[in-house]
Enzyme design. Structure first.
Site, short mmCIF file in Angstrom:
data_model
loop_
_atom_site.label_atom_id
_atom_site.label_comp_id
_atom_site.label_asym_id
_atom_site.label_seq_id
_atom_site.Cartn_x
_atom_site.Cartn_y
_atom_site.Cartn_z
N ASP A 181 0.86 -1.17 0.00
CA ASP A 181 0.00 0.00 0.00
C ASP A 181 0.91 1.24 0.00
O ASP A 181 2.14 1.13 0.09
CB ASP A 181 -0.96 -0.03 1.21
CG ASP A 181 -2.19 0.84 0.96
OD1 ASP A 181 -2.15 1.67 0.02
OD2 ASP A 181 -3.18 0.71 1.69
C1 BGC Z 1 -5.07 3.16 0.31
C2 BGC Z 1 -5.31 2.14 -0.77
C3 BGC Z 1 -5.19 2.76 -2.13
C4 BGC Z 1 -3.82 3.39 -2.26
C5 BGC Z 1 -3.53 3.96 -3.62
C6 BGC Z 1 -3.82 4.00 0.05
O1 BGC Z 1 -3.78 5.07 0.90
O2 BGC Z 1 -4.98 2.52 1.56
O3 BGC Z 1 -6.58 1.57 -0.59
O4 BGC Z 1 -5.42 1.82 -3.13
O5 BGC Z 1 -3.72 4.42 -1.29
O6 BGC Z 1 -4.24 5.09 -3.87
#
Ligand code: BGC
Length: 755
Positions: free
Chosen positions: A279
């Site tokens: 993530d």
């Molecule tokens: C979130 C994810 C997301 C990623 C990319 C993160 O902050 O937890 O769910 O896909 O950002 O945008």
């Protein structure tokens, strides 16, 4: 010149791709790559079109040219993506195309209900369809990879991201996970309208302590396997192309560096063949988890099985050093690089790096009238009718309606959280929707009535991402007074209250999940007029509605329904559509009951039902019953359904045969309507304590007024299996209860025996 290089590139990749197997193609490519170039493929940055984290990526173009970037997300349009792809395939030494990602969570431009709302449809076909439309719009805009489905089970409505998942149940969650992967990926991306899915957040992210985002998770392995893992595994079984690791720790080790989780369970036990991405800055955050410096945590992530580093650039900046210092092996980097190249191959990017850049398709496909029509239908099926005293609903299409509340004329908030690609100003407000559907005999008067909350600072925190709350600077009393005055000549008051869209979502946890006090004060004043009041409730999580349920005659929970919200809400309010949504998550009476979920264990001192409350030395509270306000699976309709007795094909089964359970369901009311027939099973005696009931089947049926249908479920030994204390997946012989009904509490019951 540029064109010639491109054509040559395409020809050479194309002939590669045609000549041999994928394996050979990747082998050949990798032989020519330097270690730096391989590490470059593992680097993923954001172009920043959407804000999904606080770190901003820099020097993107230079990194692409230097072969230091494998993918880019939060970028869209065929023109912009083509431009970036051209740099990769024309100006980097290896000419490897990039993969382009986006958080397409509940629709791309045509937005559908937030996932929690979608899950309340219990309609797998339309959920799959919503993912298909999302993929087709996103792919028309150049995107080939989405960070969805989010399948984190959550039993804590304080957690803001409960809005992004499918609720509390592993069976329903697994079915939805599969439907969404099918919808996005289609049949191995053989159409350019399919994109790669990424199941997230692996794992257990929804079990953060105290519902505070990113917080510690700690649970037993049996609970993981039985209750929290199934939806991730279901996505793997459905062939999901990629997996995103979660931010939280598990057994003290952050998921991003948890070898047991990523390698033993995901790859070895479940046979996952795709690639694993962190993530947003997940690797770097392990420094704050207290796991080590950047080089250390990066090496740990690589060794645990992470293939792609989102935004943090730990791979780019430290992996080579770790190879030199023998902290990471080159073959570990090779394996990761191979998986990234394999995903690009599967997506057809080597054959045609511009496969998803079709400007004409973008013009016709995105936010089309057809897609919006489908979104409207889907949205109206996600609404859950929580209460409808004296059949106030549906409203008749004549007379005067007073439309009151901070969400009555707000377009931007209709779409809910995680709608980064949407064009919010194009969504339909409730006021617009009512006007569109009501016809000429309805007079609509309106007043603001209240702000989202009196707390200006809190309101500011949630007026973000292009979703203003349009705060009114009058006092609460002034707004209430005006609303009461405006309602004086109305036949019915429709109060559009609840949360603003960004009161749920990432880093949007709440410790108090009541309707804000100023909105409750407005409701009280409206009720005092003596007019019938319908509460149209916007929320991204279960709220504690004990007072509202006692005092307001009708409550329609509409979640955040997407681009067509206003039209769909009007369809339901006027009865053009009969609400059929059922809760996928329990609504507690108060915050103190959390975590509360239907599939709980009995304990050694169970209370039984609420009629026995209170008893000393029993498992209950002094101040509130154990039961929730609204149970899992609950939702009313404008019509009524009657369930007959359950008929079993036999009362005993062996490990190899099956039992059929049937029940007749009759529409006994005055409207045609859909009903979700739910099957639960209780394993009465086990080697470990078993839940009081578990959902094991459901079917959504349409019944015309007066019509009956027999619904049958086939039960095989697989429906009786669970992970025991040694994590063996088994069905233990003994007595079972089988229950069928309209929600998790209102059930008919019969027994059978597994020999
Ligand atoms: C979130 C994810 C997301 C990623 C990319 C993160 O902050 O937890 O769910 O896909 O950002 O945008």
């Amino acid at each position: 010149m540029k064109k010639i290089v491109l054509i040559l590139t395409l020809i050479s990749f194309h002939s590669f791709a045609q000549k041999g197997s994928k394996q050979q193609f990747i082998d050949n490519l990798m032989k020519k790559m330097t270690l730096d170039e391989k590490i470059g493929q593992l680097n993923l940055l954001t172009a920043g079109e959407a804000t999904t984290g606080s770190t901003v990526s820099t020097d993107i173009e230079a990194k692409i040219k230097a072969g230091q970037l494998g993918g880019l997300f939060s970028i869209s349009t065929p023109q912009r993506i083509r431009k970036v792809q051209e740099i990769a395939v024309n100006q980097s030494r290896m000419k490897i195309p990039m993969i382009f990602g986006m958080d397409v969570i509940h629709g791309y431009k045509t937005l559908f209900p937030i996932p929690l709302g979608l899950s309340c449809t219990w309609d797998l076909a339309i959920i799959e369809r919503s993912a298909q439309i999302a993929a087709s719009e996103a792919s028309a805009d150049g995107i080939c990879w989405t960070y969805s489905p989010m399948v984190d089970i959550s039993r804590d409505p304080r957690w803001g991201r409960i809005s992004e998942g499918s609720g509390e149940d592993p069976f329903l969650g697994s079915a939805i996970a599969k439907a969404m992967v099918r919808g996005y990926q289609g049949n191995n991306y053989n159409s350019t309208s399919n994109i790669m899915a990424c199941v997230k957040h692996y794992a257990l992210y929804g079990a953060a302590e105290a519902g505070r985002d990113y917080n510690t998770v700690d649970m037993s392995r049996t609970r993981m396997y039985n209750e929290y893992f199934p939806p991730y595994k279901a996505a793997i079984d459905a062939g999901v192309g990629s997996v995103m690791a979660s931010f939280n720790e598990i057994d003290g080790v952050p998921a991003t560096a948890n070898k047991w989780l990523l390698d033993d369970v995901l790859r070895k036990q479940w046979g996952f063949k795709g690639f694993l991405v962190t993530d947003y800055t997940g690797i770097n955050e392990m420094i704050d988890h207290g796991i080590g410096d950047l080089q250390t945590v990066t090496a740990k992530a690589m060794k645990a099985g992470i293939d792609m580093d989102m935004v943090g650039e730990g791979f780019l900046s430290t992996l080579k050093k770790s190879v030199t210092e023998k902290k990471v092996t080159e073959s570990e980097i090779d394996a990761a690089c191979r998986r990234i190249l394999s995903a690009k191959y599967d997506l057809g990017l080597f054959e045609n790096p511009y496969r998803f850049c079709d400007e004409n398709k973008a013009k016709t496909e995105i936010f089309s009238a057809n897609n919006r029509n489908e979104a409207r239908k889907i949205a109206s099926k996600s609404f859950v009718l929580l209460k409808n005293l004296n059949q106030i609903l549906p409203l008749s299409k004549k007379g005067t309606i007073a439309l009151v509340g901070p969400l009555a004329d707000n377009k931007e908030n209709m779409v809910g959280t995680w709608s980064v690609s949407g064009d919010f100003a194009k969504s339909i407000s409730v006021l617009q929707g009512l006007k569109n559907v009501a016809g000429n005999n309805v007079n609509i008067v309106s007043a603001r009535g209240a702000n989202i909350t009196s707390d200006a600072k809190l309101e500011e925190r949630v007026s973000i991402f292009g979703k203003p709350t349009y705060r009114d600077n009058r006092s609460d009393a002034e707004m209430i007074e005006e609303a009461v005055k405006v309602s004086a000549n109305a036949d019915v008051i429709v109060a559009t209250l609840g949360e603003a869209a960004e009161m749920t979502g990432e880093a949007a946890s709440r410790s108090d999940i009541n309707l804000p006090q100023n909105q409750q004060d407005l409701l009280k004043a409206l009720l005092k007029t003596g007019k019938p009041v319908v509460l149209v409730l916007f929320t991204g999580r279960p709220l504690t509605l004990t007072w509202e349920n006692e005092n307001v005659p009708a409550i329609l929970n509409v979640w955040f329904a997407g681009s067509e919200a206003g039209n769909a809400i009007a369809d339901a309010l006027f009865g053009d559509v009969n609400p059929s949504g059922k809760l996928s998550t329990t609504f507690p009476r108060n915050v103190g009951q959390i975590p509360i979920y239907y599939a709980h264990k009995n304990t050694g001192r169970p209370l039984g039902d609420d009629s026995k409350w209170f008893q000393k030395f029993r498992s209950n509270y002094l101040d509130v019953p154990n039961s929730p306000l609204f149970p899992f699976g609950y939702g009313l309709s404008y019509t009524t359904f009657q369930y007959g007795e359950i008929k079993l094909s036999k009362n005993n089964m062996t490990q190899t045969d099956k039992i059929t359970a049937s029940v007749e369901v009759k529409n006994t009311g005055n409207f045609d309507g859909e009903e979700v027939v739910q099957l639960y099973i209780h394993d009465k005696v086990g080697s470990t304590a078993r839940p009081v009931k578990e959902l094991k089947g459901f079917e959504k049926i349409m019944l015309k007024k007066g019509e009956s249908k027999t619904v049958s479920f086939t039960i095989s030994v697989n429906d009786l299996k669970f992970y025991d204390n040694n994590l063996n997946y088994i069905a233990e012989p003994g007595e079972f209860e089988l229950m069928i009904g309209t929600n998790s509490e209102d059930l008919k019951k019969v027994g059978f025996v597994l020999k």
